[in-house]
Design a protein around this motif. Structure first.
Motif, PDB file in Angstrom:
ATOM      1  N   ASP A 163     -25.916 -28.701   2.972  1.00 37.16           N
ATOM      2  CA  ASP A 163     -24.875 -28.710   4.005  1.00 37.16           C
ATOM      3  C   ASP A 163     -23.490 -28.972   3.417  1.00 37.16           C
ATOM      4  OD1 ASP A 163     -25.437 -31.438   3.464  1.00 37.16           O
ATOM      5  OD2 ASP A 163     -24.834 -32.034   5.485  1.00 37.16           O
ATOM      6  N   LYS A 164     -23.427 -29.235   2.112  1.00 36.15           N
ATOM      7  CA  LYS A 164     -22.153 -29.460   1.419  1.00 36.15           C
ATOM      8  C   LYS A 164     -21.842 -28.339   0.429  1.00 36.15           C
ATOM      9  CE  LYS A 164     -21.752 -33.373   3.494  1.00 36.15           C
ATOM     10  NZ  LYS A 164     -20.806 -33.548   4.572  1.00 36.15           N
ATOM     11  N   HIS A 177     -22.951 -28.065  -6.284  1.00 34.11           N
ATOM     12  CA  HIS A 177     -21.492 -27.953  -6.379  1.00 34.11           C
ATOM     13  C   HIS A 177     -21.098 -26.655  -7.076  1.00 34.11           C
ATOM     14  CE1 HIS A 177     -21.009 -32.173  -5.220  1.00 34.11           C
ATOM     15  NE2 HIS A 177     -21.914 -32.483  -6.123  1.00 34.11           N
ATOM     16  N   THR A 225     -16.653 -32.446   2.075  1.00 39.14           N
ATOM     17  CA  THR A 225     -16.684 -33.881   1.789  1.00 39.14           C
ATOM     18  C   THR A 225     -18.108 -34.349   1.506  1.00 39.14           C
ATOM     19  OG1 THR A 225     -14.899 -34.055   3.412  1.00 39.14           O
ATOM     20  CG2 THR A 225     -15.864 -36.107   2.640  1.00 39.14           C
ATOM     21  N   PRO A 226     -18.505 -34.371   0.237  1.00 38.01           N
ATOM     22  CA  PRO A 226     -19.855 -34.849  -0.093  1.00 38.01           C
ATOM     23  C   PRO A 226     -20.022 -36.323   0.271  1.00 38.01           C
ATOM     24  CG  PRO A 226     -18.766 -33.918  -2.021  1.00 38.01           C
ATOM     25  CD  PRO A 226     -17.758 -33.980  -0.930  1.00 38.01           C
ATOM     26  N   LYS A 227     -21.212 -36.680   0.636  1.00 40.20           N
ATOM     27  CA  LYS A 227     -21.500 -38.059   1.044  1.00 40.20           C
ATOM     28  C   LYS A 227     -21.850 -38.959  -0.136  1.00 40.20           C
ATOM     29  CE  LYS A 227     -21.499 -37.309   5.594  1.00 40.20           C
ATOM     30  NZ  LYS A 227     -20.293 -36.594   5.866  1.00 40.20           N
ATOM     31  N   ASP A 248     -16.218 -30.868   7.006  1.00 41.37           N
ATOM     32  CA  ASP A 248     -17.328 -31.755   6.648  1.00 41.37           C
ATOM     33  C   ASP A 248     -18.036 -31.279   5.379  1.00 41.37           C
ATOM     34  OD1 ASP A 248     -19.168 -34.012   7.316  1.00 41.37           O
ATOM     35  OD2 ASP A 248     -20.612 -32.365   7.438  1.00 41.37           O
ATOM     36  N   ALA A 249     -18.187 -29.973   5.242  1.00 39.13           N
ATOM     37  CA  ALA A 249     -18.858 -29.427   4.059  1.00 39.13           C
ATOM     38  C   ALA A 249     -18.066 -29.697   2.781  1.00 39.13           C
ATOM     39  CB  ALA A 249     -19.078 -27.925   4.228  1.00 39.13           C
ATOM     40  N   ARG A 272     -12.539 -29.272  -4.398  1.00 39.11           N
ATOM     41  CA  ARG A 272     -12.862 -29.661  -3.018  1.00 39.11           C
ATOM     42  C   ARG A 272     -11.667 -30.354  -2.361  1.00 39.11           C
ATOM     43  NH1 ARG A 272     -18.244 -29.934  -1.193  1.00 39.11           N
ATOM     44  NH2 ARG A 272     -19.813 -29.578  -2.792  1.00 39.11           N
ATOM     45  N   THR A 278     -25.766 -32.442  -4.604  1.00 39.03           N
ATOM     46  CA  THR A 278     -25.400 -32.455  -3.191  1.00 39.03           C
ATOM     47  C   THR A 278     -26.373 -31.622  -2.369  1.00 39.03           C
ATOM     48  OG1 THR A 278     -23.550 -32.244  -1.660  1.00 39.03           O
ATOM     49  CG2 THR A 278     -23.805 -30.496  -3.256  1.00 39.03           C
TER      50      THR A 278
END
Length: 101
Positions: free
Chosen positions: A87-88, A24, A77-79, A74-75, A45, A84
């Motif tokens: 891809d984030k 991050h 929005t962390p899963k 999409d990047a 974010r 992380t």
């Protein structure tokens, strides 16, 4: 981390912000630069996501395609919480333009 960069470059650095290295970091630096604590990176974010959604048509034109726009969205929005995946991470220069808005 400055130690990852060549020493001859050190004299050219000013106002270095050392933030947590958890994927991050780009968002943490932005949070610090706008006067917030680095832990406000999730808010950074969110702010960028709101800007993208609010002006979606404009950014699709800027980025050249729906696909690129969706990739950037999409990047943002962390899963999961915590560290992380890459891809984030902050995507440059695409998110640089977004941050400047």
């Amino acid at each position: 981390n400055l130690e990852q960069l060549p020493r001859f470059m050190y004299p050219f650095f000013e106002n270095v912000i050392d933030v947590a290295e958890d994927g991050h970091c780009g968002f943490r630096v932005v949070a610090c630069r706008i006067g917030e604590h680095e832990d406000s990176h999730q808010m950074t974010r969110l702010d960028l996501t709101v800007e993208l959604k609010k002006n979606g048509k404009r950014y699709i034109q800027v980025y050249g395609s729906d696909e690129r726009y969706n990739h950037i969205m999409d990047a943002l929005t962390p899963k999961r919480l915590g560290r992380t995946l890459d891809d984030k991470w902050m995507i440059m220069p695409d998110m640089g333009f977004l941050k400047a808005q």
